[in-house]
Design a protein around this motif. Structure first.
Motif, PDB file in Angstrom:
ATOM      1  N   ALA A  98      23.267  43.302  23.259  1.00 16.00           N
ATOM      2  CA  ALA A  98      23.920  43.987  24.350  1.00 16.00           C
ATOM      3  C   ALA A  98      24.709  43.122  25.426  1.00 16.00           C
ATOM      4  CB  ALA A  98      22.665  44.833  25.237  1.00 16.00           C
ATOM      5  N   VAL A  99      25.667  43.550  26.085  1.00 16.09           N
ATOM      6  CA  VAL A  99      26.578  43.056  27.203  1.00 16.09           C
ATOM      7  C   VAL A  99      26.031  43.641  28.195  1.00 16.09           C
ATOM      8  CG1 VAL A  99      28.549  44.777  26.581  1.00 16.09           C
ATOM      9  CG2 VAL A  99      28.768  42.598  27.882  1.00 16.09           C
ATOM     10  N   LEU A 100      25.819  42.765  29.391  1.00 14.40           N
ATOM     11  CA  LEU A 100      25.452  43.207  30.525  1.00 14.40           C
ATOM     12  C   LEU A 100      26.688  43.198  31.658  1.00 14.40           C
ATOM     13  CD1 LEU A 100      23.030  43.766  32.620  1.00 14.40           C
ATOM     14  CD2 LEU A 100      22.357  41.657  32.907  1.00 14.40           C
ATOM     15  N   LEU A 101      26.839  44.123  32.158  1.00 19.53           N
ATOM     16  CA  LEU A 101      28.100  44.142  33.038  1.00 19.53           C
ATOM     17  C   LEU A 101      27.495  43.991  34.373  1.00 19.53           C
ATOM     18  CD1 LEU A 101      29.909  47.238  31.765  1.00 19.53           C
ATOM     19  CD2 LEU A 101      30.152  44.872  30.909  1.00 19.53           C
ATOM     20  N   PRO A 102      28.163  43.193  35.212  1.00 20.68           N
ATOM     21  CA  PRO A 102      27.861  42.775  36.584  1.00 20.68           C
ATOM     22  C   PRO A 102      28.238  43.897  37.693  1.00 20.68           C
ATOM     23  CG  PRO A 102      29.544  41.244  36.092  1.00 20.68           C
ATOM     24  CD  PRO A 102      29.044  41.951  34.850  1.00 20.68           C
ATOM     25  N   ASP A 109      33.363  51.825  35.092  1.00 22.04           N
ATOM     26  CA  ASP A 109      32.963  50.410  34.978  1.00 22.04           C
ATOM     27  C   ASP A 109      32.316  50.281  33.325  1.00 22.04           C
ATOM     28  OD1 ASP A 109      34.242  49.540  37.273  1.00 22.04           O
ATOM     29  OD2 ASP A 109      32.334  49.752  38.117  1.00 22.04           O
ATOM     30  N   VAL A 110      31.569  51.248  33.029  1.00 22.97           N
ATOM     31  CA  VAL A 110      30.951  51.169  31.844  1.00 22.97           C
ATOM     32  C   VAL A 110      31.854  51.847  30.798  1.00 22.97           C
ATOM     33  CG1 VAL A 110      28.968  52.388  30.486  1.00 22.97           C
ATOM     34  CG2 VAL A 110      28.563  51.703  32.866  1.00 22.97           C
ATOM     35  N   LEU A 111      32.518  52.824  31.003  1.00 31.39           N
ATOM     36  CA  LEU A 111      33.326  53.672  29.979  1.00 31.39           C
ATOM     37  C   LEU A 111      34.380  52.790  29.481  1.00 31.39           C
ATOM     38  CD1 LEU A 111      33.454  57.290  31.575  1.00 31.39           C
ATOM     39  CD2 LEU A 111      31.862  56.391  29.683  1.00 31.39           C
ATOM     40  N   SER A 112      35.205  51.957  30.449  1.00 31.66           N
ATOM     41  CA  SER A 112      36.021  51.364  30.139  1.00 31.66           C
ATOM     42  C   SER A 112      35.833  50.200  29.004  1.00 31.66           C
ATOM     43  CB  SER A 112      36.906  50.505  31.064  1.00 31.66           C
ATOM     44  OG  SER A 112      35.946  49.819  31.897  1.00 31.66           O
ATOM     45  N   VAL A 113      34.469  49.429  29.106  1.00 32.44           N
ATOM     46  CA  VAL A 113      34.001  48.385  28.304  1.00 32.44           C
ATOM     47  C   VAL A 113      33.576  49.124  27.021  1.00 32.44           C
ATOM     48  CG1 VAL A 113      32.346  46.896  27.944  1.00 32.44           C
ATOM     49  CG2 VAL A 113      33.533  46.908  30.241  1.00 32.44           C
ATOM     50  N   SER A 114      33.086  50.529  27.130  1.00 28.79           N
ATOM     51  CA  SER A 114      32.785  51.134  25.895  1.00 28.79           C
ATOM     52  C   SER A 114      34.053  51.360  24.918  1.00 28.79           C
ATOM     53  CB  SER A 114      32.164  52.455  26.158  1.00 28.79           C
ATOM     54  OG  SER A 114      31.004  52.452  26.715  1.00 28.79           O
ATOM     55  N   ASP A 115      35.050  51.698  25.670  1.00 32.68           N
ATOM     56  CA  ASP A 115      36.351  51.775  25.020  1.00 32.68           C
ATOM     57  C   ASP A 115      36.776  50.641  24.205  1.00 32.68           C
ATOM     58  OD1 ASP A 115      36.354  54.797  25.736  1.00 32.68           O
ATOM     59  OD2 ASP A 115      37.584  54.450  27.490  1.00 32.68           O
ATOM     60  N   SER A 125      25.578  48.935  17.125  1.00 36.19           N
ATOM     61  CA  SER A 125      24.270  48.490  17.771  1.00 36.19           C
ATOM     62  C   SER A 125      24.552  47.543  19.070  1.00 36.19           C
ATOM     63  CB  SER A 125      23.622  47.475  16.721  1.00 36.19           C
ATOM     64  OG  SER A 125      24.731  46.542  16.195  1.00 36.19           O
ATOM     65  N   LEU A 126      25.795  47.235  19.445  1.00 33.05           N
ATOM     66  CA  LEU A 126      26.087  46.459  20.325  1.00 33.05           C
ATOM     67  C   LEU A 126      26.299  47.340  21.546  1.00 33.05           C
ATOM     68  CD1 LEU A 126      29.024  43.629  20.411  1.00 33.05           C
ATOM     69  CD2 LEU A 126      27.690  44.682  22.509  1.00 33.05           C
ATOM     70  N   ARG A 127      25.230  47.335  22.608  1.00 29.53           N
ATOM     71  CA  ARG A 127      24.962  48.382  23.730  1.00 29.53           C
ATOM     72  C   ARG A 127      25.510  47.576  24.740  1.00 29.53           C
ATOM     73  NH1 ARG A 127      25.135  52.417  21.019  1.00 29.53           N
ATOM     74  NH2 ARG A 127      23.969  53.650  22.641  1.00 29.53           N
ATOM     75  N   ILE A 128      25.340  48.386  25.881  1.00 26.33           N
ATOM     76  CA  ILE A 128      25.969  48.088  27.423  1.00 26.33           C
ATOM     77  C   ILE A 128      24.718  48.165  28.441  1.00 26.33           C
ATOM     78  CG2 ILE A 128      27.328  48.718  29.465  1.00 26.33           C
ATOM     79  CD1 ILE A 128      29.522  49.456  27.492  1.00 26.33           C
ATOM     80  N   TRP A 129      24.526  47.024  29.065  1.00 28.27           N
ATOM     81  CA  TRP A 129      23.473  47.245  30.319  1.00 28.27           C
ATOM     82  C   TRP A 129      24.279  47.016  31.285  1.00 28.27           C
ATOM     83  CZ3 TRP A 129      18.335  44.050  29.282  1.00 28.27           C
ATOM     84  CH2 TRP A 129      17.761  44.487  28.235  1.00 28.27           C
ATOM     85  N   ALA A 130      23.763  47.742  32.650  1.00 24.76           N
ATOM     86  CA  ALA A 130      24.624  47.831  33.856  1.00 24.76           C
ATOM     87  C   ALA A 130      23.669  47.317  34.948  1.00 24.76           C
ATOM     88  CB  ALA A 130      24.999  48.974  34.172  1.00 24.76           C
ATOM     89  N   ARG A 149      25.377  59.157  28.950  1.00 23.82           N
ATOM     90  CA  ARG A 149      25.084  59.834  28.026  1.00 23.82           C
ATOM     91  C   ARG A 149      26.128  60.606  27.131  1.00 23.82           C
ATOM     92  NH1 ARG A 149      21.593  57.098  26.683  1.00 23.82           N
ATOM     93  NH2 ARG A 149      21.224  58.634  25.269  1.00 23.82           N
ATOM     94  N   THR A 150      27.380  60.157  27.477  1.00 24.29           N
ATOM     95  CA  THR A 150      28.606  60.621  26.747  1.00 24.29           C
ATOM     96  C   THR A 150      28.886  60.032  25.429  1.00 24.29           C
ATOM     97  OG1 THR A 150      30.162  59.332  28.163  1.00 24.29           O
ATOM     98  CG2 THR A 150      29.809  61.499  29.010  1.00 24.29           C
ATOM     99  N   PRO A 151      29.393  60.908  24.407  1.00 28.27           N
ATOM    100  CA  PRO A 151      29.668  60.029  23.303  1.00 28.27           C
ATOM    101  C   PRO A 151      30.166  58.917  23.437  1.00 28.27           C
ATOM    102  CG  PRO A 151      29.828  62.367  22.973  1.00 28.27           C
ATOM    103  CD  PRO A 151      29.775  62.013  24.447  1.00 28.27           C
ATOM    104  N   GLY A 152      29.989  57.751  22.677  1.00 32.07           N
ATOM    105  CA  GLY A 152      30.670  56.476  22.659  1.00 32.07           C
ATOM    106  C   GLY A 152      30.505  55.640  23.865  1.00 32.07           C
ATOM    107  N   SER A 153      29.373  55.867  24.816  1.00 34.95           N
ATOM    108  CA  SER A 153      29.408  55.298  25.985  1.00 34.95           C
ATOM    109  C   SER A 153      28.652  53.860  25.780  1.00 34.95           C
ATOM    110  CB  SER A 153      28.732  56.083  27.018  1.00 34.95           C
ATOM    111  OG  SER A 153      27.424  56.175  26.787  1.00 34.95           O
ATOM    112  N   ARG A 154      27.860  53.688  24.917  1.00 33.65           N
ATOM    113  CA  ARG A 154      26.879  52.771  24.672  1.00 33.65           C
ATOM    114  C   ARG A 154      25.852  52.237  25.666  1.00 33.65           C
ATOM    115  NH1 ARG A 154      29.268  49.165  20.534  1.00 33.65           N
ATOM    116  NH2 ARG A 154      31.080  50.224  19.531  1.00 33.65           N
ATOM    117  N   LEU A 155      25.591  52.954  26.726  1.00 33.50           N
ATOM    118  CA  LEU A 155      24.813  52.557  27.977  1.00 33.50           C
ATOM    119  C   LEU A 155      23.716  52.948  27.623  1.00 33.50           C
ATOM    120  CD1 LEU A 155      24.792  51.417  30.742  1.00 33.50           C
ATOM    121  CD2 LEU A 155      24.876  53.807  31.694  1.00 33.50           C
TER     122      LEU A 155
END
Length: 302
Positions: A98-102, A109-115, A125-130, A149-155
């Motif tokens: 995962a990548v942790l976004l500060p 902030d989450v959706l742009s990194v997901s894109d 498998s590379l997820r996002i933590w906030a 919880r939207t498709p592709g968000s990875r959060l």
């Protein structure tokens, strides 16, 4: 966008140790530690003039150190910052868990990194933590979680950062966190509504084991999945407090056995020993037993 069903992670996240990527000795030590996850920090713990050094340290560590049964998370600097581009390029190259976004303030902030991850064909498998560590982040916690919880968000997970939140609000660091509890519970409510995990904030004085123990117990009672740590000495207490106890495991196994009875096929509510149990309790029970088995497996492998 259509929301995914709220399903929580099945990973162990009782103890989440933060390690400065600039500290080579600390990086090397993580492999022998009994924490569930490691955050390799490129942000707050690394001075601006040492950011490039920290990235190279992390690149060398990942190349030399095989993955084990720990989640690996890289905490980047803000993607829009001077260091953000190089940090995200490193994430794409190393492919951590995962990548942790500060300082996540809003859903975008989450959706742009997901894109960005999707455009780079990063593995799913590379997820996002906030990191939720600002007043706006707390106020928007539910909206951020919903976007997750939207498709592709990875959060997958929220991590509370109380040091920055205290600084921005003026709330004093008092024992019991009285004036912070409403905000902490707001985060827990948001993640539970949308099937994410929540990690409680660090406790800064790693030498004060008694107060840390109390804070772990408080966080577990509030519903957090684990705690972010700053020192290996805190791992044992976090693992102990956020593990399911024997009575909870026994109850979960009884619920699973009750729904395994052929007579319960097609039933959403059953009577088990005079207690009405819904099928949603079965999902919770299966998750708890799964995590208990993961813990047992790790202890056996030591």
């Amino acid at each position: 966008m259509t929301r995914n069903s709220p399903t929580r992670s099945m990973s162990l996240r009782r103890s989440v140790l933060s390690v400065p990527a600039v500290n080579i000795r600390a990086l090397e030590k993580t492999y022998s530690l009994d924490c569930d996850a490691v955050i390799f920090d490129l942000e707050d713990s690394v001075a601006p003039e040492r950011k490039a050094e920290a990235r190279e340290n992390l690149r060398a560590f990942f190349a030399a150190t095989p993955a084990k049964d720990q989640e690996r998370i890289i905490r980047v600097n803000a993607p829009a910052s001077t260091f953000g581009k190089a940090d995200m390029e490193l994430v794409l190259a190393l492919e951590p868990d995962a990548v942790l976004l500060p300082k996540v303030d809003e859903p975008q902030d989450v959706l742009s990194v997901s894109d960005r991850l999707a455009d780079a064909d990063a593995p799913e498998s590379l997820r996002i933590w906030a990191m939720i560590e600002t007043p706006r982040g707390i106020l928007n916690a539910a909206a951020i979680a919903e976007a997750g919880r939207t498709p592709g968000s990875r959060l997958d997970c929220f991590v509370v950062g109380l040091n920055d939140l205290r600084k921005e609000t003026g709330v004093l660091p008092q024992p019991g966190r009285t004036y912070l509890v409403p905000w902490l519970m707001q985060v827990v409510l948001a993640v539970r509504a949308y099937g994410l995990d929540a990690i409680d904030s660090v406790f800064n004085d790693f030498r004060d084991a008694e107060v840390f123990d109390a804070e772990c117990a408080q966080a577990r009672a509030m519903g957090f999945d684990g705690k972010m740590l700053i020192h290996p000495a805190q791992i044992e207490a976090a693992n102990r407090h956020f593990a399911p106890d024997a009575s909870a495991i026994a109850e979960a196994e009884a619920i699973i056995a009750a729904f395994a009875d052929p007579e319960t096929d097609g039933l959403n509510v059953i009577n088990s020993n005079g207690r009405m149990i819904e099928r949603l309790h079965l999902v919770q029970a299966e998750s708890l037993v799964h995590k208990a088995r993961l813990i047992a497996g790790r202890q056996t492998a030591k």
